[in-house]
Design an enzyme around this catalytic site. Sequence first.
Site: not given
Ligand code: MIG
Length: 647
Positions: A304, A402, A307
Site C-alpha cells: 500500500d 479506496d 504512489e
Molecule cells: O491512508 O492502511 O487503500 O485499503 O485500509 C490509508 C489503511 C491507508 C489505504 C488503503 C486501504 C487501507 C488503508 N490505507
Amino acid sequence: MVTQYLFGVPVETFAVTAEVPKGTELPYFSQEKGMTFTCALGAEDIVYGLGETMRGINKRGGRYISFNYDDHNHRDDMPSMYGAHNFIVVDGEQTFGAFFDTPAKVVFDVDSDGSGQLSVACESSDLRLYIVEGRGAYDIVRQFLGIIGRSFLPPLWAFGYGQSRWGYKTAREVSRVADKYREAGIPLDYICLDIDYMDRYIDFTVNRRRFPKMAEYTAGMLERGLHLVPIVDAGVKIEPGNAVYEEGVQNGYFCKNRDGRDFQAEVWPGMTHFPDFMQEKARAWFGGHYQFYTGLGLEGFWNDMNEPAIFSTEYRKKDAPPDADRGDPDQPDRHIADFKDFFHRLDDGRHISNYKVHNLYGAMMTRASGEGLSKLLDRRYLLFSRSSYIGAHRYGGIWTGDNASTWKMLRQNVYHMPSLNMCGFLYSGADTGGFGGNASRELLLRWLAVSVFTPLMRNHSAIGTRKQECYRFRNTEDFKTIISLRYRLLPYLYSEYMKAALRQDMLIRPLAFDYPDDKKAREIEDQLMIGESIMIAPILEPGVKGRIVYLPEPMTEVRYNREGFTCMDVGAGERTAMAPLNTVVFYIRQGRLVPVGEPVSNTAEMDLLDVELLGSGTVYEQYVDDGYTKACSLERCVLQRREQAEG
Ligand code: MIG
C-alpha cells in the site's frame, strides 16, 4: 504486428519483455506540439484500454491522466487513480493499439470535447511508443499481452474469498472474524491484516502485545484453512535501531532530497524515507526483508501507499496552503509538487526526480517484493499492490483502491475488470462492499455476486464505516449461498485464469471482443465474458428484482441459489432475468462447458477434478494442479468429457 518507435533516451521501464522491431514511419498519428500524438476518430470508433481509470469500458468522451495518485474520492471526472496503464486500442474506421511507455505524466484526451480528436500528450519527450496492428481489438490486445510478459500466477487459495477491514487490532479480533465465518458456514480462505498488526506502523515488524507468538498464530490459522495477509507500506520509519532504516541509510538505498540527504516524508509511521525502488540493489534488499514474514509462515501480502502517498514532507507542512497549480485540471493535487522534491538514482548513474519517473514507483515496489518472495518461497505467493504500471502484472496483482459503498462504484468495478485485463492485470478486484461509506445488505449481496467472477474476491472496508463482514447482516444463509457459488465455480475460474495467464490472453472481456460483428454487443458495458464459457449480466441497481439481458447467441441460463444449479436453454436476443438477492444468474455459451465442484468451506478442502459439467458443450480443457506448484504449464490441462447419454 507490433512496431516500436523510439524517441530520445527513455528511462528503462521493464514493461516490455519481448524484442520488438523498430519502425521509422509512424502510422495513424500526426505528431505535433512536442510529444503530443493526435489522431482523428471515426464517429462510431470505440477506444478501449487505460486499465485503472474512471468511466466506462469505452473511454471515449473522457480525459485521463496517467499520474499515480492516492485520492479516495473516486469521482467520474477524477483524471488519475493509483495506476498508470498507458495502453489504448482504437477500434473502428482505423483499428490499432498504442502503448506509450514512459514513466512520466501522460494526458489522454479521448475526444472529451466531441470534436472527434484523440490526443495523447506525453510530458517527457523520451519514450518508447509501441504500435500494434491486427485483426480487430481482441487480436491487438492479445498481441500486446504477448510482448509484456506473462501475468503473475497466484496460488489457489488466493482465488478463495477473503475478509479484510482497516481496524482489526488484535489477534483476538482476527480470530473472532475467523470463528464467525466458520460458525455461519460461510467459506473463507484468508484474512487481511491492515496497518494495526505492525509495531507503530513499521514495516517488517509485528506488534508483540497485540499479536503475541505470531508464528504459532499463523500456523494455527493455517490449520483452520486460513491464510493471513499482512499489508506492507512503502515508507520506512526513521528511527535509530530500526534495522531496515539503518541498512537503507548506510547503503544509499533511499531517495534523496535536493541537498543530497535522504528525503523525509510523513506517512503512517511518522517521518519516513522512501526506498529507491529504481535501484536494482535497493529492490533486492527490500524484497529480501520479506523473509521476516515468510519466516512467520506468511505467504500473502498487499503493498500500500506506493504512489507514493504522502501526508507532508520536510519541505511542505500538512496544513500548507494548496499550491498554485490547484484548479488546473492537469495538476489535480497539491502533492504533485512533492514529487519534484525527491530523487532517484537510476542504475545507469543518472539522478532523476520522482516527478519524471513517478508512475513506476509502485510497480518497482511490487517487483522488489515479487522477486524477493520468489527467492524466499518454494511455492507461489499472493501479492497485490495499490499502485502499478504495466509490467508489474508479472510480479503481482492490484486492487482498485479506496472505492465507496455506492452502486456507482459497483458499476465501476464491472467497467474496470476488462480494461485491467487489456493491460495485463488479470489478478485484480475491488474492495467488495465498498471501502468508504456504509454498505447496505442489498449492496453487499449484489457486489458479492459480481466479485464471485473476479480473481481477487475480498471484502474490505475503512475504519469508522459500518462493519461489513457478512455475518453481521441479517440471514447469513444468503451470503453463504453467494460465496459458495464462487467455490463451486473454482474448478472453472482457476482453470480459466491459469489458461489465460499461460497463454498471455485476457480472462475478463467486453462482449465486443467475442462478438465483434454484433452491433448491439459492441455497445454493452454492463455484461462481461468470463473465460471461454461464461457471460455475466450482474444487477447493478438498488431496489430491482431483475434486469434485461442481451444474449448475442443462444445460451444456457444458469440460476444458482441455496438449492444449487438450475439450467435452462434460452434463445438469442433480449430477455428479462429475475434474480432475488440470494440468487445469481449467469450464462454459458452455446457448445461450451463449465465444470463445477462440491461446496467447501475453503480451497484446502477442494478436489478440482471432482466436477459436474454444466452447459451444452462436449469437451472442456481443465487446467489442474496442486494449487501452489511453481511449475505451471498448459500441459497440466486434462480433458473433461460430457457423457453422450447426458447430452
Ligand atoms: O491512508 O492502511 O487503500 O485499503 O485500509 C490509508 C489503511 C491507508 C489505504 C488503503 C486501504 C487501507 C488503508 N490505507
